[in-house]
Design an enzyme around this catalytic site. Structure first.
Site, mmCIF file in Angstrom:
data_model
loop_
_atom_site.group_PDB
_atom_site.id
_atom_site.type_symbol
_atom_site.label_atom_id
_atom_site.label_comp_id
_atom_site.label_asym_id
_atom_site.label_seq_id
_atom_site.Cartn_x
_atom_site.Cartn_y
_atom_site.Cartn_z
ATOM 1 N N CYS A 108 0.833 -1.203 0.000
ATOM 2 C CA CYS A 108 0.000 0.000 0.000
ATOM 3 C C CYS A 108 0.869 1.255 0.000
ATOM 4 O O CYS A 108 0.595 2.216 -0.722
ATOM 5 C CB CYS A 108 -0.920 -0.010 1.208
ATOM 6 S SG CYS A 108 -1.963 1.444 1.358
ATOM 7 N N CYS A 133 -4.393 -2.211 5.882
ATOM 8 C CA CYS A 133 -4.274 -0.835 5.420
ATOM 9 C C CYS A 133 -5.529 -0.395 4.673
ATOM 10 O O CYS A 133 -5.923 -1.025 3.694
ATOM 11 C CB CYS A 133 -3.043 -0.726 4.519
ATOM 12 S SG CYS A 133 -2.776 0.899 3.804
#
Length: 262
Positions: A110, A205
């Site tokens: 991410c 995330c």
């Protein structure tokens, strides 16, 4: 070696775009940038559109908290939605890893694909050369950028940035590099931020904390099978599907209390 946040070499009025997540860390990071007389613009990223009506989705609450902080600081707050890119560049890879029996870390990907790529591109369109985040990490050697741990070893997040190319990391400011988490909360309280005692975010995330097995089951078909003792060849239990376990796992296998091996 001298490490710092990266703000000391910036001229007053330099535009910096900060990721404002609605948490205490990014809130204090933004305040430190404002205190440096930088031209600060905040961006709230919402990168997960699934389960918007579920108990797990906190994006609306997080945005309200981010808005409260931005208003208190007197800075502009923009919204960015990279949900499609997150799905294609992070989540699909995450699922593929589990299908292959691995235990991927989506936060690492991410950061590489979203926070330090698309976010930087967005910052460029806003006229900024630098972005800032609330990561507990530090910079060193401005001429030949190096990523270092922040001084709070209990909150070090440099690992989650290790896959980001140096060229992209060198454009990031880490205002919390020299901060202890306990001090960050105290500072947030003194600034009047309502998020000063907000719980740290956990889980995947941008997706958050949830019952992980139930979450994976929405995307990966369960394939139960036997648990076999590799020495004796005896079946000692059943598993719910390899995707729901990790290498070296001991708990949750439900094979305790077996007789001693011959």
């Amino acid at each position: 070696m001298y490490i710092d946040s990266g703000t000391r070499h910036l001229a007053k009025g330099t535009r910096v775009v900060v990721g404002l997540s609605g948490g205490v860390d990014s809130a204090v990071a933004a305040k430190k940038l404002v205190d440096c007389d930088l031209d600060v613009v905040a961006v709230f990223m919402k990168n997960w559109d699934e389960d918007d009506d579920s108990e797990y989705c906190s994006a609306e609450e997080d945005y309200r908290d981010a808005r409260s902080v931005a208003d208190r600081l007197g800075i502009e707050l923009l919204q960015a939605n990279f949900a499609d890119e997150y799905w294609e560049r992070v989540f699909e890879d995450f699922l593929d890893g589990y299908r292959q029996g691995n235990t991927p870390n989506p936060d690492v990907l991410c950061n590489k694909e979203i926070k330090f790529d698309l976010f930087i591109q967005l910052a460029e369109t806003l006229g900024a050369e630098y972005i800032a985040t609330g990561h507990y990490a530090a910079r060193a050697n401005e001429k030949n950028f190096e990523l270092h741990k922040g001084i709070d070893e209990t909150k070090d997040q440099s690992y989650f940035l290790q896959a980001v190319p140096r060229k992209m990391l060198s454009r990031c400011i880490f205002p919390l590099a020299l901060s202890q988490k306990s001090d960050v909360r105290s500072e947030a309280k003194s600034y009047g931020f309502s998020v000063h005692n907000k719980r740290d975010s956990t889980g995947i995330c941008f997706i958050g904390e949830r019952n992980f097995e139930n979450f994976l089951a929405k995307y990966i078909k369960k394939s139960p099978g036997p648990i076999i003792d590799e020495i004796t060849g005896i079946t000692i239990g059943r598993h719910r599907g390899l995707s729901y376990y990790t290498l070296g796992q001991r708990n949750g296998l439900q094979i305790g209390g077996l007789p001693n091996k011959p």
